[in-house]
Structure formats: C-alpha cells, structure tokens
Enzyme design. Structure first.
Site, PDB file in Angstrom:
ATOM      1  N   GLU A 125       0.834  -1.214   0.000  1.00  0.00           N
ATOM      2  CA  GLU A 125       0.000   0.000   0.000  1.00  0.00           C
ATOM      3  C   GLU A 125       0.862   1.255   0.000  1.00  0.00           C
ATOM      4  O   GLU A 125       0.544   2.238  -0.673  1.00  0.00           O
ATOM      5  CB  GLU A 125      -0.936   0.018   1.222  1.00  0.00           C
ATOM      6  CG  GLU A 125      -1.935  -1.130   1.301  1.00  0.00           C
ATOM      7  CD  GLU A 125      -3.048  -1.056   0.259  1.00  0.00           C
ATOM      8  OE1 GLU A 125      -3.064  -0.103  -0.543  1.00  0.00           O
ATOM      9  OE2 GLU A 125      -3.882  -1.978   0.237  1.00  0.00           O
ATOM     10  N   ASP A 142      -4.350  -9.627  -8.607  1.00  0.00           N
ATOM     11  CA  ASP A 142      -4.699  -8.639  -9.635  1.00  0.00           C
ATOM     12  C   ASP A 142      -3.540  -7.830 -10.240  1.00  0.00           C
ATOM     13  O   ASP A 142      -3.168  -7.977 -11.391  1.00  0.00           O
ATOM     14  CB  ASP A 142      -5.794  -7.703  -9.107  1.00  0.00           C
ATOM     15  CG  ASP A 142      -5.524  -7.155  -7.691  1.00  0.00           C
ATOM     16  OD1 ASP A 142      -4.449  -7.423  -7.153  1.00  0.00           O
ATOM     17  OD2 ASP A 142      -6.398  -6.455  -7.140  1.00  0.00           O
ATOM     18  N   GLU A 196     -18.418  -6.219  -2.577  1.00  0.00           N
ATOM     19  CA  GLU A 196     -17.048  -6.731  -2.504  1.00  0.00           C
ATOM     20  C   GLU A 196     -16.938  -8.142  -3.067  1.00  0.00           C
ATOM     21  O   GLU A 196     -15.920  -8.517  -3.623  1.00  0.00           O
ATOM     22  CB  GLU A 196     -16.550  -6.718  -1.050  1.00  0.00           C
ATOM     23  CG  GLU A 196     -16.055  -5.349  -0.588  1.00  0.00           C
ATOM     24  CD  GLU A 196     -14.770  -4.902  -1.261  1.00  0.00           C
ATOM     25  OE1 GLU A 196     -14.803  -4.529  -2.446  1.00  0.00           O
ATOM     26  OE2 GLU A 196     -13.730  -4.892  -0.604  1.00  0.00           O
ATOM     27  N   GLU A 208     -12.228   0.375  -9.631  1.00  0.00           N
ATOM     28  CA  GLU A 208     -11.833  -0.518 -10.725  1.00  0.00           C
ATOM     29  C   GLU A 208     -12.828  -0.531 -11.884  1.00  0.00           C
ATOM     30  O   GLU A 208     -12.441  -0.588 -13.048  1.00  0.00           O
ATOM     31  CB  GLU A 208     -11.627  -1.953 -10.209  1.00  0.00           C
ATOM     32  CG  GLU A 208     -10.335  -2.187  -9.474  1.00  0.00           C
ATOM     33  CD  GLU A 208     -10.336  -1.674  -8.043  1.00  0.00           C
ATOM     34  OE1 GLU A 208     -11.393  -1.167  -7.586  1.00  0.00           O
ATOM     35  OE2 GLU A 208      -9.299  -1.767  -7.373  1.00  0.00           O
ATOM     36  N   THR A 243      -1.224   1.140 -10.768  1.00  0.00           N
ATOM     37  CA  THR A 243      -2.442   0.497 -10.274  1.00  0.00           C
ATOM     38  C   THR A 243      -3.264   1.440  -9.401  1.00  0.00           C
ATOM     39  O   THR A 243      -4.462   1.240  -9.209  1.00  0.00           O
ATOM     40  CB  THR A 243      -2.119  -0.808  -9.513  1.00  0.00           C
ATOM     41  OG1 THR A 243      -3.322  -1.534  -9.311  1.00  0.00           O
ATOM     42  CG2 THR A 243      -1.441  -0.526  -8.169  1.00  0.00           C
TER      43      THR A 243
HETATM   44  C1  DMJ Z   1      -6.290   0.436  -5.185  1.00  0.00           C
HETATM   45  O1  DMJ Z   1      -5.604   0.850  -4.059  1.00  0.00           O
HETATM   46  C2  DMJ Z   1      -5.379  -0.182  -6.174  1.00  0.00           C
HETATM   47  O2  DMJ Z   1      -5.992  -0.115  -7.417  1.00  0.00           O
HETATM   48  C3  DMJ Z   1      -5.006  -1.592  -5.856  1.00  0.00           C
HETATM   49  O3  DMJ Z   1      -4.250  -2.218  -6.861  1.00  0.00           O
HETATM   50  C4  DMJ Z   1      -6.190  -2.452  -5.573  1.00  0.00           C
HETATM   51  N1  DMJ Z   1      -7.372  -1.700  -5.503  1.00  0.00           N
HETATM   52  C5  DMJ Z   1      -7.382  -0.500  -4.747  1.00  0.00           C
HETATM   53  C6  DMJ Z   1      -8.717   0.182  -4.866  1.00  0.00           C
HETATM   54  O4  DMJ Z   1      -9.760  -0.677  -4.916  1.00  0.00           O
END
Ligand code: DMJ
EC number: 3.2.1.113
Length: 915
Positions: free
Chosen positions: A147, A294, A388, A406, A492
């Site tokens: 994170e 993912d 979710e 997303e 991401t």
């Molecule tokens: C984000 O912090 C990023 O996209 C991460 O890869 C997974 N998803 C969260 C938000 O849903």
C-alpha cells in the site's frame, strides 16, 4: 539531488517507443475505429452533456477533497460520517485495512496528480507545498509495503511527474526543485529493508522508523505475502531508479518478479494467492485475477510498456493464455486451483477483478473485456454498487463497497478502445449512484451494505486517487486536459508515470529472455479471437452485439446456467456434473451419481471433490441464511435529507421491516435512558422513535416499555463506548424466550459510534427524523423538499407509522417465529434473568440477503425443474411467511460430509505432494 532529474521532462522530449506502440497498436486501432465508425448503437452524447458531467465530477471531487482538507488533514483519511480525520491508533483497528495508514497525510499525497488531471493547478501547487511542509515519513508506524508503494511512493512520483511537466510549461511550479522526488527516494530507502529475504520477495509490512526485525520494529516475523503484494512494485521502483539514477530500487523489484515467475505452477502457468516469502511455497493455491493477484498481472504488462523489456511481455502473455484457458468463463472470471485448473476454487467473484477488462483493453483483447464489463455493470445496476464479492448467480456474498474505482477504470479504457457512447452512459450512472447513495454532507461514505444502502465511516484515499481521474477523463476531450495523457502510463493506483522514462537511465540490462521461455506465437491466442485485428470489420455495432446476449445475465440467471461446464462433458455429450446446490436426496438419479463420485474415473473423482467443496460452502451459506439481514437507520431530516444511512442490527421480535413496514418518525431519548422501567417522559416519546441505551434488562423489555409510552419504534444504542459496525459484527436482538407477539413496534440496534451520529445530530439540530427500514429509501428531491417541521404536531403526524411504497424484495428464508428463533439460535436460550448484554444475540453481519435468493432464482426459459419449483413456490408464498429455503430442499449435509472427509484429506495431500 545530483542523481535526480537526469533526463526528466525539461531535458527530454517525450519519445514514443516502439514497444509501447506495439502493445498499444490494438487499442490505437480501436481509437481510429472509434472516431470513424463506432457511432451507432447507443445514441452519441452531446459535447454539452459531456461537459456537464465533467463539471459534475469536478464538483464531486471538490466535495470530497474539500472536506478532507477542512476536517481531516493532516490525518491520513477522512471519516465522512463523523466529519473528522482517521488517525491510526485513535480509532478501533480495522485490521489489515489500516496498514495503509502511516500518519503521512495519505489522502493528500494520493490526490496530488488528480489535482492536475482535473485542471486544478493552483490547488496542486498548494498541495505540494503542504506535503513538503507537513509530511513526515519517519513515523514509528507499521505499514503495508504494497500500500505504501502504490499510494505514497506512487503518489509522490505522480506528483513529481506532473510538477516537472508544469514547470516545463513555464507558468506553475517554477519554484519546484525535485523536492517530491527527494521524498520519494527517502521513502524508497525506507522500504528496501523489506526485501531482505533469501527469496527477494518483500516482507508484507515494515516499520517506517525502525524497518524490519529490530525489536522496536514490531514486524518482520511474517512468513507469507500475497502475490500482488510482492509483484506490484516494478513501476514505482523502476521509475524511482530512472528518475534518480539509483538503480537499486529497480533491481529489487525485478528480483521479486523473477522469483514469482520461477515459482509459477509449471503445468498451468498460474500463480497462487499467497506465497511463503522464505521458501517460495504457495500457501494459498487458488488463482484468479482479483484480490491477492490482480496487479501482479497488471504490472507485468505495464512494466513492458514502461520499460520496454520483452521478458515482461512474454511472462504476461504466458499468464494471460492460462487465465483465458482456465479462469475466464465468459462473462465470469472464476478462481481455480493452480494444480487442477479445471477445478473451480470458488463460486463467487470479488470486486477487485473489475480492473481486468481495462487490462484486457491494454492487451488488445476487447471481446472478453466487453463481456465481463457488461456482466459487472448489470450487478451494479442491481445493487447500485459492486459488492465486494458476489456469487456466480449474482447474489451478494460480501455486501460492503468501499467506493472502489476498478469498474470506472475499465469503463474508461473500454470507451477509449471502442468510442461507444454506451460507456459514457455507464459513467453517468456511476456518477448518479455516487451522488445518490454515497454522498454525505461531509464527503462520500463507503457502503457498509449495498443491500440496505447503509454507510461506513470511511473514504479511502484511492477514491480520490483513482475514481475522479477515470470519471473525469471519461468525459474529457483532449482540450479539457492541460497535458497529453497519452504520454503517461497509469499505475495500479492511477498515478501517472511518463513514458519517456523508458529511455532514461537504462542501466539495468534488459533480459534477453527468448531462450528462457517457451516462445508463444500468435496461434496461442487464436482462440481468444475475435481480437482487435478483426474487432471492427466495418461493423460499428460490434461491441453492442457482444453485450446484447448478456443483457439479462444477472436478472434472468439460473444459478448454474452460465457456469462453465467442463469441456470433456461437452465433447462426450455427457450430462453436466451434479452441482451441490441442485442435489436432492430424494432424487434416485442424484444418489446414483453421488455413489459413483470418487469411485470410478478421475473425472468422477474431480466432480466429487468439487461437489464436496460446494457442499461445504452451501452449508455455511445456509447457516448464514437462517439469520436476519442487517437493517438501515436513515436520517431524513435537514441537513441530511436521507444521505446518512447507518447499519443497524435487527430484532427477532416486532414487525418485519422488510415487509412493507418502514417506520418514519422523529427521535426522542427515553427516560430512564436504559428503558428498563416505565418511562417517566411518555409525552416526549409519544408518536416518536425512542432512543434507548443498551444494558440492564432484556431488549424485549425495553421495547414493551417504550411501546407502552406511545413510541412508534425504538433504537437501542450500544453502551459500549467506541463500538462500531466497522469493527464489530452486527447481531440481532433476541427476544426474551417468551411470547413477544405483543411487541408491535420495530426495534433496531446501533453500535455506539453510529448511535452517536444521531445523538450529535439532536444536539445540533434538535429535531431529527429517521427512517427505520430494511433498505435506504431513495434520496430523491422529495426528501430534500421536506422542510424541517414547524411544530410538534407536524412531527407527530409525520411520525405515525407509514407504509412506504418502496419496492420490497420477497424473503425466501424460513423465518422462524421469534420464540423458535430464540430457542433455535446458536446461543443458549435466554433465561428470564439474562440481560440483553448476555449472549442473547447471534451474528447477522454478512448474511446473504434472502431477497437475493428470490431475485436471482427467477426463471427464464433455460432454468431447470428445481428452479421452476422454487419459483412457483416463491410466487405462492410472496406475502405469507415463506417456508422455503435451500436448507429444506437438501439432505442433511453433515451426514453427506462425513462420508467424504477422507476424500477431502486425500485431495489436500495430493496438492501438497505436487508442490
Ligand atoms: C487500489 O488501491 C489499487 O488499485 C489496488 O491495486 C487495488 N485496488 C485498490 C482500490 O480498490
């Protein structure tokens, strides 16, 4: 400083590289097509409408960002219900979720480049100054490496990328001297000790001040990490290396990726969800494209785009081939076992996989992207947001929704690829839903439960980093953005990194990998066609034609109708395997199949094992379905106008709020506040919803006391200070073990934090009106027009129990009578001496909404007999207490399970051996 900026914006033009062009060729083809032919299907959206929506996004961002800055900053995140900052350690812990919070003003850093995309250059300049002035990266806090990398390092690098772009333009940021990059580098060095493992996979957590393994660090004993956690570093780390010339970051991130690649399951080419960072053993061997994996896939493809290293593309293609072979079951994406990839590992999907259609666009495989996106959109249309997790027959499996971006991301990329205005309409729906259901006076609140519409006191930083970017860009024309977005790649977390980094500081040798990997020629992907090469053969309705057959996939789905049936079965013409949810002990054919399972062929054995897994899931689902679902307390008076919805626990007595029994009224505190004796202020609660404190006596006793005083409903507020539905499981208030038919008023339970939102509102506005229901009522203009009551009389007449016209779902669960329920609950039946503080409750959080069962088992022509029977039964029982549940249809599961335990153990052994 000296390392910084070698080759950055001012000195470098923005070269377009061949590799990026190759990857983007497909998308570019679509873009060309978009401007020329993709105009039929959905009606085009006018420029004015697009601008109106773009402006709406700007206003929404201001609402979210403004409230964060005003009420939460310098805290990491805004708590939009209580309108204050979320500070790590000051709020009850939310477990892993909190590892994103590092006392470093997370939301501000995550929002930096969004400000520039949204053309808020002045605000960006202010925000950068605040980051430089206020943010400390040396806190004694244990944070998630993943994170911190994607949100903070990515945020700083995105901010730096756009700061130098603006500086080059000559108007803003003229004072900027790579300060954000210096902070990024400082943070990069803080994260490096996490990589001190023999495998090179990073520890999942690190102490920003003390690193790993020192006694003060309070971390470093972990053995496992998720694949995405270890495999989502290369973009930020490589960018940091290339911006600064310090190669160490890119080297570490590459090493982790190399290790993951080595550990892929060789026969399926899939990776598991979690891995041991010391041994490299897969800890969880299920594999999908959502939670836990993912962005590993995302970063392989994007690393190729940013760094031009063929090995990343080859790895991505190899995995993609496996994903499309095993996990993709259009329109679904279902987890499988890495060793037995024909075996589904789950019967549900998670919301994180919604990014995948966007990635497929980048890869150029548009058809499955359109299909999955359409399926997800229908789930959203049903629940307003993507829960979710949801099952393959589209029931809610996990009802939260933390405003994840997303789906908006995929919508943006699909619009870019197809130019189909349909995707603008999708974006418009997302905007409307956010404003209607998530917007609260102090920001946007995550959904606690998409079924009830209740909120959670949380606005994650990714909402500002990603959601507003993708929504704004969806409606923006080129001239609406002050720089060329095509010169950047999205991380991401949607942070922007410039593509010119590919040719800068390339000191890390590219791998010549062709001999290392099985070379995949185009034929490996033939079966995924039609791909972009034949996507728009003069057919502007192509995307629409792919969506069309899926139009009713959610509403009309039969539970197993669209789940993949194994290819072998198709080929041999054999019947599809028996699914647990279809099993009926009275059906001789089913019993015969059951006998054969595990005995004869390997196919039968596989069916047997899957059947058992499904039985286990079904069994736990049934247990959950015996519980009442959560309820909602919605504040409808000024200035809330229905915008704040609190998750409430139901009562096992009193009227059923799901059966057209919503109750609306002004609230009043009872005296005594615990409601355990005759009320001394009946005139105050008469015709109102009484607030009562938990404790001292039974819930039913409180209900009787306030009912006798003339209350039309009651809200019990937890006496345990600081408790919250964010952190504690909801429960249902049990009766007193006696007949509770005399209780005619609805009762709901709120934890202390949610309760104090109402108490605070009373202090501030005196007259507070609420709606007690199973599901939040639409916040329509009608609610806003209802001015504050002018007199006590008004409030009383409004307070009378109302039968609302909100469409009600039909409950298929066999609700026991309150007495039965109390007696049959998992907990001990109450003795009269028990108080409501005793274990007179049973968990109800995350129960499957019974209404869902009704909705999703609706029949279309393709449903089977069982579905038809269930449908008929539900139709005849709609308004009576239904007594049908899956549980009533199947043989006691325990007895079947007992017979199969051995097989499950054998299966587990087999999996172990293969590793
Ligand atoms: C984000 O912090 C990023 O996209 C991460 O890869 C997974 N998803 C969260 C938000 O849903």
């Amino acid at each position: 400083m000296s390392e910084a900026g070698g080759g950055r914006g001012s000195a470098s033009p923005v070269p377009q590289r061949a590799p990026w062009n190759l990857v983007a060729a497909a998308a570019a083809l679509c873009l060309v097509a978009a401007t020329s032919v993709c105009t039929a299907g959905a009606a085009p959206m006018s420029r004015e409408e697009k601008q109106r929506l773009g402006n709406q996004v700007l206003e929404m961002f201001d609402h979210a960002y403004g409230n964060y800055m005003e009420h939460a900053y310098p805290a990491d995140e805004l708590m939009p219900l209580t309108c204050r900052g979320r500070v790590r350690g000051q709020e009850p812990s939310r477990g892993d979720v909190d590892d994103a919070l590092g006392k470093f003003s997370l939301t501000l850093i995550d929002s930096l480049d969004t400000l520039v995309v949204l053309n808020k250059t002045k605000e960006f300049e202010d925000a950068v100054r605040k980051v430089l002035r206020d943010v400390n990266l040396d806190n004694d806090v244990v944070v998630s490496v993943f994170e911190t990398n994607i949100r903070v390092l990515g945020g700083l690098l995105g901010g730096h990328s756009l700061a130098i772009m603006l500086k080059d333009k000559g108007e803003y940021m003229q004072w900027y001297n790579d300060e954000l990059l210096q902070m990024a580098k400082q943070l990069g060095y803080k994260l490096l000790p996490a990589f001190n493992t023999t495998s090179g996979l990073p520890y999942p957590r690190i102490n920003l001040k003390f690193g790993i393994r020192k006694p003060e660090a309070r971390t470093g004993t972990e053995t496992d990490t998720c694949t995405a956690c270890a495999g989502t570093l290369i973009l930020e780390f490589a960018a940091l290396s290339r911006f600064t010339g310090a190669t160490v970051f890119e080297e570490y991130a590459r090493k982790a990726l190399d290790f993951l690649w080595e550990k892929r399951q060789r026969s399926s080419n899939l990776v598991g969800v979690t891995i041991n960072i010391h041994t490299g053993d897969w800890v969880r061997k299920d594999s999908g494209v959502g939670a836990g994996i993912d962005s590993y896939y995302e970063y392989l493809l994007k690393a190729y785009v940013l760094l031009g290293d063929d090995s990343f593309l080859e790895r991505f293609n190899t995995h993609y081939d496996a994903i499309m072979r095993y996990i993709s079951q259009p329109p679904l994406l279902l987890d499988v076992h890495i060793h037995k990839p024909m075996l589904n590992a789950r019967t549900w999907m998670d919301a994180l996989l919604a990014f995948f259609p966007g990635l497929q666009v980048l890869k150029g495989d548009i058809r499955p992207a359109i299909e999955t996106h359409e399926m997800l959109y229908q789930v959203i249309k049903k629940h307003n947001f993507l829960p979710e997790a949801f099952t393959t027959d589209f029931r809610v499996h996990w009802a939260q929704h933390p405003l994840r971006p997303e789906f908006a991301e995929s919508t943006y990329f699909l619009y870019k690829a197809t130019g189909d205005p349909y995707y603008l309409e999708v974006g418009k729906t997302l905007i409307e839903n956010l404003n209607k259901y998530a917007r609260v006076p102090c920001g946007f609140a995550a959904m606690k439960d998409v079924r009830t519409g209740s909120h959670e006191d949380r606005m994650d930083s990714f909402f500002l980093a990603e959601m507003f970017k993708y929504l704004y860009l969806l409606f923006a024309d080129k001239e609406d953005i002050i720089f060329d977005i095509e010169d950047y790649i999205f991380t991401t977390e949607a942070h922007l990194l410039p593509l010119w980094l590919s040719t800068t500081n390339q000191s890390i040798a590219k791998k010549n990998t062709t001999s290392e990997y099985t070379e995949l020629d185009d034929s490996n992907f033939d079966w995924t066609c039609p791909n972009t090469q034949i996507l728009f053969p003069n057919d502007p309705l192509y995307a629409q034609s792919i969506r069309e057959p899926l139009k009713n996939v959610v509403d009309k789905s039969c539970p197993r109708g669209i789940i993949r049936v194994r290819e072998e079965s198709f080929r041999s013409g054999a019947k599809p395997p028996l699914r647990a949810r279809d099993f009926m002990a009275t059906n001789p054919e089913h019993l015969e199949i059951l006998k054969k399972m595990g005995a004869a062929s390997s196919i039968d054995a596989e069916d047997g094992l899957r059947f058992m897994q499904e039985m286990i899931e079904l069994s736990s689902q049934q247990q959950k379905e015996q519980q009442l679902p959560p309820r909602a307390v919605q504040i409808v008076s000024h200035p809330f106008f229905g915008r704040v919805v609190l998750t409430a626990g139901p009562a096992q007595f009193g009227p059923d709020l799901s059966k057209h029994k919503e109750t609306r009224g002004f609230v009043a505190s009872s005296k005594p506040y615990n409601g355990c004796s005759e009320l001394t202020n009946p005139e105050a609660v008469m015709g109102k919803i009484a607030l009562i404190q938990r404790g001292q006596c039974m819930f039913a006793e409180k209900a009787r006391n306030i009912q006798n005083a003339g209350a039309i409903g009651g809200i019990v507020i937890d006496d345990n200070e600081g408790s919250s539905s964010d952190t504690a499981p909801l429960f249902q208030m049990a009766g007193d073990g006696k007949d509770t038919d005399d209780i005619k008023i609805p009762m709901l339970f709120l934890f202390s934090k949610e309760g104090s939102i109402i108490l605070d509102a009373i202090r501030e506005y005196e007259e507070v009106e609420v709606l007690l229901s199973d599901k939040a009522k639409d916040r329509d203009p009608e609610m806003e027009n209802e001015e504050q009551p002018s007199s006590e009389n008004d409030s009383q007449s409004q307070g009378a129990e109302q039968v609302m016209s909100v469409p009600q779902a039909v409950d298929l669960v066999d609700h026991e009578s309150p007495e039965e329920s109390a007696l049959n609950s998992d907990t001990e039946p109450l003795s009269p001496a028990d108080t409501d503080d005793a274990a007179s409750v049973s968990p109800s959080e995350q129960t499957s909404d019974p209404a869902e069962n009704h909705e999703t088992t609706s029949v279309n022509g393709e449903c089977t007999d069982l579905d038809n029977r269930l449908q008929e039964q539900s139709e005849t029982e709609e308004d009576s207490t239904p007594n049908v549940s899956w549980g009533k249809k199947v043989q006691p599961i325990d007895s079947i399970l007992a017979d199969w335990n051995e097989d499950i153990e054998a299966f587990e052994m087999m999996e172990k051996d293969e590793l």
